[in-house]
Enzyme design. Sequence first.
Site, PDB file in Angstrom:
ATOM      1  N   TYR A 130       0.805  -1.222   0.000  1.00  0.00           N
ATOM      2  CA  TYR A 130       0.000   0.000   0.000  1.00  0.00           C
ATOM      3  C   TYR A 130       0.843   1.280   0.000  1.00  0.00           C
ATOM      4  O   TYR A 130       0.304   2.364  -0.226  1.00  0.00           O
ATOM      5  CB  TYR A 130      -0.907   0.040   1.234  1.00  0.00           C
ATOM      6  N   ILE A 131       2.109   1.181   0.291  1.00  0.00           N
ATOM      7  CA  ILE A 131       2.937   2.384   0.412  1.00  0.00           C
ATOM      8  C   ILE A 131       3.977   2.412  -0.709  1.00  0.00           C
ATOM      9  O   ILE A 131       4.334   1.370  -1.271  1.00  0.00           O
ATOM     10  CB  ILE A 131       3.627   2.478   1.792  1.00  0.00           C
TER      11      ILE A 131
END
Length: 867
Positions: A130-131
């Site tokens: 997600y990052i």
Amino acid sequence: MEENNENNEPKNNQNGEDKDKLHNVIAVSGMYENWFLDYASYVILERAVPANEDGFKPVQRRIMHAMKEMDDGRFNKVANIIGQTMQYHPHGDASIGDAMVNMGQKDILIETQGNWGDIRTGDSSAAPRYIEARLSKFALDVVFNPQTTEWQLSYDGRKKEPVTLPVKFPLLLAQGVEGIAVGLSTKILPHNFCELIKACIDVLKNKKIEIYPDFPTGGMADFTDYNKGLRGGKIRVRAKIEEGEKRTLLIKNIPFGTTTTGLIESIIKANDKGKIKVKKVVDNTAKDVEIEVQLAAGQSPDITIDALYAFTDCEVSISPNACVIIEDKPIFLPVDEILNKNVEDTLHLLERELEIRRGELMEKILFSSLEKIFIENRIYRNIEECETWEAVLETIDKGLEPFKPQFYREITQDDIIRLTEIKIKRISKFDKFKADELMRKLEEELAKVEHHLKNLTEYAIDYYKGLLEKYGKGRERKTEIKSFDNIQAHTVAANNQKLYVNRAEGFIGYGMKKDEFVTDCSDLDDVIAFKRDGTYKVVRIDEKVFVGKDIIHVDIFRKNDERRVYNAAYLDGKTGRTMVKRFQVLSVTRDRDYDLSKGAKGSKVLYLEARPNGESEVINVKLSNSCRARVKVFDFDFAELEIKGRGAGGNILTKYPVKKIEFKLLGESSFGGLKIYYDQSVGKLNTDERGQLIGSFHGDDNILVIYKDGSYELSNYELTNRFDGEKVELIEKFDPNCVISSVYYDGASKNYFVKRFQIETRTMNKPFVFISEHKKSTLTVVSTDKDPQLEVEFRKGKGREKESATYDFDMLIDVKGWKAIGNKLSQYDVTKVKLLESKKEENAKEYKTGDSVDLDVDEDKEQLGLF
């Protein structure tokens, strides 16, 4: 037991199997020794301790290399970066992900996008899928250069990876690092980006350097025992705590290594144990840290602040341990030496880059010259009749022969081949002017490179200055360097217990609620107890402690309290005389019996009082009616005696039997006033002669504090009081008759005002603002002198020339109330206001001699433009 033969071979061995087993035995101890050394070396070199050259652990270096390979200017999913790094790092995705998040949170080498967690709150980052991340511009500038990088094969031999990266910056000190290996550990604390660059410049200028850590969480730190980051050093880090409204304290940042959650838990734990008394703790942390601590009723904010430092994570101690890898060995080095080595490495890398660039320029100049000769002298036409490749090369080489002496090296076959690759279009469009211009630029750049190589130190200084100018903005110091006082835990612990005594049975403690109450106390206090037989002892407080029967005095014991004096009268059992003495108990061994008498059998205490400020006493002595003394009732003043140590025998009061001794009158302190000092560096009062002497204090005397924000406050002289040294403009002993003279700038009208007033309020520890409340209003000057003078500089007239004048405050305005606005200082533009020493005493001397002094007040007012 079976017998063995001469060769120690067992009997009945079938087919020699038992004999083979014995010959195959290997000593486990030797194997373990080698394996352990190999394992320890591997963990130290390949996992836990950073290399001094680039400041990276292997996993960090491999992450940076993988990100450089993937770099296209856009963000990449961290999951993809982890996958790329696993080609070089054989220890799994979890270790890579954790290391990358740690680097990203330091905000130096990696630009982050998404939820990367928060070191202040302890919140973890989102999952790697997600990052996103990419290399920062700073990393691209200072970390990578394939031409100066030493390479090695990766663990599986399929790829190349850097041995160390050519970092031209003290990255190890900027990021900090922590690692635990086998048999040793390392802990290098992060230092300030800008200060490190300035220190590098100072190293190059042969100046002495002194660098201290700077923590991303801010706070305050005492580096007195830093010891340059070596083992044995210690740093005390404190959160910044401010007094809020309505009996609240605001914690504005947290010590490095703690989190807001852990800090709050430590406060609650201390409250549950009774060390502090708070009503509620609220975490208001958002963009900035803010923890609100609501105080319980009757709790002093100043004492609670000290208690928070003493009993919670508002103050932590950090022990550095600077260890780095140099030439494949772990070495313990001070941080200034690590910086010196990094500067040396940076100089070497810059020199190599310049040498490489010089070589590139020389090659470009050489080929440009060859190209120009090849075209201008039409050598290309001579090859038209050549039938073989060898003939072509030979013809070109022959055409270049007259020009070869001008080149810095021999012309090779490869150079000639490059000439044959020049396209006809380029030959036909050849511009001699452009070729000469290109040559000139290359030669100018070469000359510049040669100059830098000859003046490498100056070049390195300019390089560091460029880094500071380009990347230093927004990286100012966050941690405030301060000197802390040592807080005695028992002096700031909340009174969470009550001391009781059973005098007849000889017990004291806080669990004896049915017995006589003595005083409030904490469970950290020591208690001193005197008995009728003249013995006394100091014990640690507990629920119930036996100190001896027939207790006559019990109180909290304060070690080294030089102002507490005991006035005593006792019967000496050996001589029958009554003795008097004044003594102090400064330091004793806990649980040991001491004697205030001479220790003779039958001695007993007839009178004992403890005076906290060394006051003397007058006592009334009544002798036995049956004694032969003519005067059977008389007074005695303890002021006649000197204060001595606890072992002194004392002076003779009377040789006759004493029936009764009673207190009659309290005298003055034998020590005079208590001299109070203010230590601005720690913002606290003391009696140790540290800082500014405020004055000598008695009884109900108070302290006046005037702050830079235009407020004043009255306070008592308790040593637990705290004042922010950066905000204090004036601090002194309060004189109720003093007049405060001040000039302030009014933010609303944008004018200067002058006012004089006396303190009319008597509320303690509450600030009162005496200037206008506009947010841009500021206090300019303030004085409590009897006759202060003011120098004012202003612009006047059409030419706007600067003029100045000097005036007494009492000429400018009368004394008014503290809420008064005051008078406008001038109708002109005031540019400077300065406080001067009063000269009225000198004027008074002149009057006495008969000389007249012309003070035309009206004329002076007109010049200044006063209303």
